[in-house]
Structure formats: C-alpha cells, structure tokens
Scaffold this motif. Structure first.
Motif, mmCIF file in Angstrom:
data_model
loop_
_atom_site.group_PDB
_atom_site.id
_atom_site.type_symbol
_atom_site.label_atom_id
_atom_site.label_comp_id
_atom_site.label_asym_id
_atom_site.label_seq_id
_atom_site.Cartn_x
_atom_site.Cartn_y
_atom_site.Cartn_z
ATOM 1 N N GLU A 25 -4.571 -2.869 -3.152
ATOM 2 C CA GLU A 25 -4.934 -1.681 -1.923
ATOM 3 C C GLU A 25 -5.324 -0.411 -3.057
ATOM 4 O OE1 GLU A 25 -2.391 -1.479 1.031
ATOM 5 O OE2 GLU A 25 -2.397 -3.312 1.659
ATOM 6 N N ILE A 26 -6.372 0.113 -2.132
ATOM 7 C CA ILE A 26 -6.395 1.146 -2.269
ATOM 8 C C ILE A 26 -5.338 2.502 -1.554
ATOM 9 C CG2 ILE A 26 -8.562 4.184 -3.170
ATOM 10 C CD1 ILE A 26 -9.101 0.079 -3.098
ATOM 11 N N PHE A 27 -5.770 2.318 -0.369
ATOM 12 C CA PHE A 27 -4.363 2.881 0.433
ATOM 13 C C PHE A 27 -4.067 2.100 2.210
ATOM 14 C CE2 PHE A 27 -8.920 4.772 1.331
ATOM 15 C CZ PHE A 27 -9.229 4.545 2.629
ATOM 16 N N ARG A 28 -3.273 2.450 2.420
ATOM 17 C CA ARG A 28 -3.119 1.853 3.456
ATOM 18 C C ARG A 28 -3.006 2.583 5.072
ATOM 19 N NH1 ARG A 28 0.114 -3.433 5.004
ATOM 20 N NH2 ARG A 28 -0.237 -3.678 3.149
ATOM 21 N N GLU A 29 -3.196 1.673 6.317
ATOM 22 C CA GLU A 29 -2.794 2.417 7.086
ATOM 23 C C GLU A 29 -2.115 2.962 7.651
ATOM 24 O OE1 GLU A 29 -4.126 0.733 12.079
ATOM 25 O OE2 GLU A 29 -4.133 -0.275 10.547
ATOM 26 N N THR A 45 -12.754 -1.935 4.498
ATOM 27 C CA THR A 45 -11.812 -1.605 5.392
ATOM 28 C C THR A 45 -11.418 -2.055 6.625
ATOM 29 O OG1 THR A 45 -13.603 -0.126 5.890
ATOM 30 C CG2 THR A 45 -12.355 0.854 4.382
ATOM 31 N N TYR A 46 -10.196 -1.938 6.867
ATOM 32 C CA TYR A 46 -10.133 -3.367 8.434
ATOM 33 C C TYR A 46 -8.717 -2.773 8.371
ATOM 34 C CZ TYR A 46 -6.099 -5.020 5.188
ATOM 35 O OH TYR A 46 -5.140 -5.161 4.524
ATOM 36 N N ARG A 47 -8.413 -2.576 10.207
ATOM 37 C CA ARG A 47 -7.378 -2.966 10.673
ATOM 38 C C ARG A 47 -6.851 -3.857 10.940
ATOM 39 N NH1 ARG A 47 -8.581 1.974 14.409
ATOM 40 N NH2 ARG A 47 -6.512 2.152 14.095
ATOM 41 N N LEU A 73 -9.499 -6.912 11.192
ATOM 42 C CA LEU A 73 -10.476 -7.292 10.997
ATOM 43 C C LEU A 73 -11.452 -6.333 9.985
ATOM 44 C CD1 LEU A 73 -13.590 -6.949 13.558
ATOM 45 C CD2 LEU A 73 -12.436 -4.941 14.631
ATOM 46 N N ILE A 74 -12.855 -6.294 10.116
ATOM 47 C CA ILE A 74 -13.072 -5.870 8.883
ATOM 48 C C ILE A 74 -14.288 -4.716 9.095
ATOM 49 C CG2 ILE A 74 -14.432 -5.711 6.502
ATOM 50 C CD1 ILE A 74 -13.841 -7.882 5.682
ATOM 51 N N THR A 75 -13.955 -3.320 9.182
ATOM 52 C CA THR A 75 -13.980 -1.988 9.614
ATOM 53 C C THR A 75 -15.519 -1.538 8.879
ATOM 54 O OG1 THR A 75 -12.839 -0.800 8.899
ATOM 55 C CG2 THR A 75 -12.271 -1.118 11.372
ATOM 56 N N GLY A 76 -15.198 -2.211 7.635
ATOM 57 C CA GLY A 76 -16.910 -1.250 6.754
ATOM 58 C C GLY A 76 -17.094 -2.603 5.248
ATOM 59 N N LEU A 77 -17.752 -2.346 4.677
ATOM 60 C CA LEU A 77 -17.631 -2.681 3.096
ATOM 61 C C LEU A 77 -18.935 -1.258 2.746
ATOM 62 C CD1 LEU A 77 -19.642 -6.187 3.481
ATOM 63 C CD2 LEU A 77 -17.066 -5.493 3.361
ATOM 64 N N VAL A 78 -17.500 -0.331 1.660
ATOM 65 C CA VAL A 78 -17.829 0.550 0.847
ATOM 66 C C VAL A 78 -18.571 0.442 -0.636
ATOM 67 C CG1 VAL A 78 -17.019 3.135 -0.529
ATOM 68 C CG2 VAL A 78 -16.379 1.683 1.577
ATOM 69 N N LYS A 79 -19.529 0.577 -1.377
ATOM 70 C CA LYS A 79 -19.935 -0.106 -2.907
ATOM 71 C C LYS A 79 -20.328 0.673 -3.289
ATOM 72 C CE LYS A 79 -25.097 0.034 -0.907
ATOM 73 N NZ LYS A 79 -24.618 0.994 0.184
ATOM 74 N N LYS A 80 -21.019 0.640 -4.925
ATOM 75 C CA LYS A 80 -21.201 2.192 -5.899
ATOM 76 C C LYS A 80 -22.069 2.765 -5.362
ATOM 77 C CE LYS A 80 -23.398 2.754 -10.022
ATOM 78 N NZ LYS A 80 -22.641 3.053 -10.779
ATOM 79 N N ASN A 81 -21.564 3.527 -5.342
ATOM 80 C CA ASN A 81 -21.645 5.569 -5.240
ATOM 81 C C ASN A 81 -21.761 6.318 -3.128
ATOM 82 O OD1 ASN A 81 -23.558 6.102 -7.182
ATOM 83 N ND2 ASN A 81 -24.908 5.208 -6.966
ATOM 84 N N PRO A 104 -6.677 5.668 8.732
ATOM 85 C CA PRO A 104 -6.626 5.149 10.046
ATOM 86 C C PRO A 104 -7.658 3.959 9.776
ATOM 87 C CG PRO A 104 -8.988 5.531 9.881
ATOM 88 C CD PRO A 104 -7.828 6.601 8.707
ATOM 89 N N GLU A 105 -6.892 3.285 8.675
ATOM 90 C CA GLU A 105 -7.429 1.803 8.773
ATOM 91 C C GLU A 105 -6.828 1.229 6.862
ATOM 92 O OE1 GLU A 105 -11.863 1.239 9.430
ATOM 93 O OE2 GLU A 105 -11.938 3.103 7.258
ATOM 94 N N THR A 106 -6.561 0.345 6.163
ATOM 95 C CA THR A 106 -6.158 0.141 5.366
ATOM 96 C C THR A 106 -7.586 -0.501 4.352
ATOM 97 O OG1 THR A 106 -4.779 -0.420 6.096
ATOM 98 C CG2 THR A 106 -5.239 -1.326 4.156
#
Length: 348
Positions: free
Chosen positions: A165-169, A186-188, A196-204, A219-221
């Motif tokens: 984990e990078i950070f938690r809700e 990112t998910y909740r 529920l996955i809310t996003g995918l974050v890639k390079k840059n 607001p999410e993990t």
C-alpha cells in the motif's frame, strides 16, 4: 568555518591515517566503519562532503550512496568513492550512479586532497549561483512537464513492492506522488467488503491529490500492482506550487477534468455494457496503461482485472475463454496476450 567531511572506511588503519591527513589539512572529520553507520552519521551531521569505501559490511558504498540520494537533505552532498577496485567497469558503475569522483587505493595524499578541494569548490559555486539566480522555483514551474521535473529533482523517493500500500483510505492526505515506475491501482471497499477499483495510475501520472484544502483525508486506498518507484512532496508544498502559476493551475485543472470524464465513461461502461464488452474494455485499458506495445503480455491478477470491469472473477474468466476461442487473445499461464487488437475494439 571548517569544511566537514564524513569518512566511511572499514579498514581501521586506513581510516585513522586518512582522518589524520584530513584534519591536518584543516577539515573537521567524522568517521564510520560500516555502511549503515555511515548513512546514520550522514543524516545526523550533514557533512559538506562524503568519502566512502565500496566493499564494507552491512551496506556497501553503492548502497550508501543510493540511500542518501533518496533523502532531500543529503542528495546534494558531494560524494567520492574510495576503493581498491580499479577496473573500468567498477569506475563506470560508481560514476553512472552520480558520484562526483572515484579514487583507487593506494592513493597519493595530494590526489585525495586535490579531489576534495575541487569538489567542495564546485559545490560552493553551484550553490552561490543558485542563490544569486533571479528565477525563483515558482517562476520555473509553469506547466505539467515542469511540475514533473520538479518532483524528480526535489521529491523524496519511495519504492513499493507488488501489493504494498502507498496510502490507505481515511488516512491523512499528507503527500502527493508522481509515478516514475510501475502501476498503481486506487480502490474503495463497499459495505460488504467488495473492492471497487477507481483508477489506474501509470508512469508520469500524479497520485494522491484530492483537495486544495489542507489537511484532508485520502478518500481511497492506493496499492502497487507491480514493483513501483514514486517521488513525493508534501500536499501543502504541492498546493503552493500549483497556486504560484496561473498556467500550471489551468493545466492541472484540465488534467483533473479529463480524469473525471474518463471515470464517468468507465462507470457508464460498467452499468450498461455486456460482460464481454466490459472484459474487452478492461483488457484494452490495462494494455494501454502498462504495455509499451498493446500486444505485449498483461501480467495482472484475474481478480484485479475483474474488479476494474465491475464483474465477478468467474464471469471475467468465462469472457476470457470466449475471447480466446474466437482467436482475439491468448492465455499463457497467468498472462493475457492480445492477438487481434482491431477486433477487440469492435466488440459491442
């Protein structure tokens, strides 16, 4: 004021002799006899220059250098490697890491003292030039590319293993991140504990910014889907950088707007598309996010893929089997390989 030097060397005789040489030359000297002790002492004393042996117990010289490069307060300190290794590959490795010099043992006293004096002088000149510059950091950052460069230049490096984990809700939103390597989800969790996955974050991509009001809560993990490297700065510092440039604020606002549109499209797809279409879109989304070529293998768990698609893992696997039967994808072990990109885009 005397310049302060940290000397890291596990050979007691050489350590004492070199310390005496440096003190007689007018320097204040701190010493450590292994890499871990050297790292701790560098962070505590913040010397003007560091000289480190390479082959040492607990942490070698390369590991010492890398550890100190991750800290804002030590990354600019001139660093000289000192080692009996003299072949070109070892010298090149040390210099490629970013060290200022590489001196082989046994060395002449004059060579060591000359290297120290030149590195200290260069550092002082660069620091004075920065202080006298009329361009403030705020003026230098005027677009998103400049903001990314600022993260790489001034941010603190954080490395995460797969599934870490990078950070938690609900945690304090203390940092904003820039992804340098890897892939983050990112998910909740809903009331039943379903993810529920809310996003995918890639390079840059930027990660972790949710409010111009500080302090706030996440607001999410965020969790690493692959081994990942990120740079972070404090949320308060990030807000100041954004607010200092009107153009940067507009570009960042547009980025947030684009991300919101993408999220809305994804939610509509989850609500109204067929299971096969949801599966296809998820494969294409992951291919776009993590592959240099869309036809490269996708190495993400079936449960994560199903969560993004908004369907059960069992339904997702059935859809994969259908796509494989039609020759659109291939399944190699746990990997998915796209065979017909155009036809995947055509699925309704």
């Amino acid at each position: 004021m005397k310049k302060r030097i940290l000397l890291i060397e596990d050979d007691t005789t050489l350590l004492q002799n070199t310390r005496e040489l440096l003190e007689l030359s007018g320097y204040e000297v701190f010493t450590a006899q292994n890499g871990e002790e050297g790292i701790d002492l560098a962070l505590e004393k913040l010397p003007d220059l560091i000289i480190s042996d390479i082959m040492m117990p607990k942490a070698n010289g390369y590991e010492v250098y890398k550890a100190l490069q991750k800290r804002n307060k030590t990354r600019e300190i001139p660093f000289i490697f000192l080692s009996v290794k003299a072949n070109p590959e070892d010298v090149r490795r040390g210099m490629n890491l970013g060290a200022d010099d590489y001196i082989t043992k046994p060395f002449r006293e004059v060579d060591l003292l000359t290297a120290i004096a030149s590195r200290l002088a260069k550092h002082d000149i660069l620091r004075n030039n920065f202080k006298n510059s009329t361009t403030s950091p705020e003026e230098a950052i005027y677009d998103l590319d400049g903001l990314r460069e600022y993260f790489l230049r001034s941010g603190e490096i954080e490395e995460f293993h797969k599934l870490e984990e990078i950070f938690r809700e609900t945690g304090n939103a203390s940092y904003v991140y820039l992804v340098e390597e890897g892939l983050i989800k990112t998910y909740r969790l809903d009331e039943y504990g379903k993810e529920l996955i809310t996003g995918l974050v890639k390079k840059n991509d930027f990660l972790g910014f949710y409010s111009f009001k500080t302090p706030s809560a996440y607001p999410e993990t965020a969790q690493a889907l692959q081994n990942s490297k990120l740079y972070r700065i404090t949320t308060e510092h990030f807000v100041k950088k954004i607010a200092a440039s009107q153009n940067l604020m507009l570009e960042f606002g547009q980025l947030i707007s684009d991300n919101l549109i993408t999220l809305k499209d994804h939610l509509l797809d989850m609500a109204y598309s067929s299971m096969l279409k949801k599966t296809t879109n998820t494969i294409l989304e992951f291919a776009e996010k993590i592959q240099e070529s869309p036809r490269d293998h996708i190495r993400i768990s079936r449960s994560d893929l199903a969560s993004v698609a908004g369907i059960s893992t069992e339904s997702f696997i059935r859809s994969l089997s259908s796509l494989k039967k039609d020759g659109l994808i291939d399944i190699v072990g746990r990997d998915i390989k796209i065979l017909d990109l155009e036809k995947l885009h055509e699925i309704k």
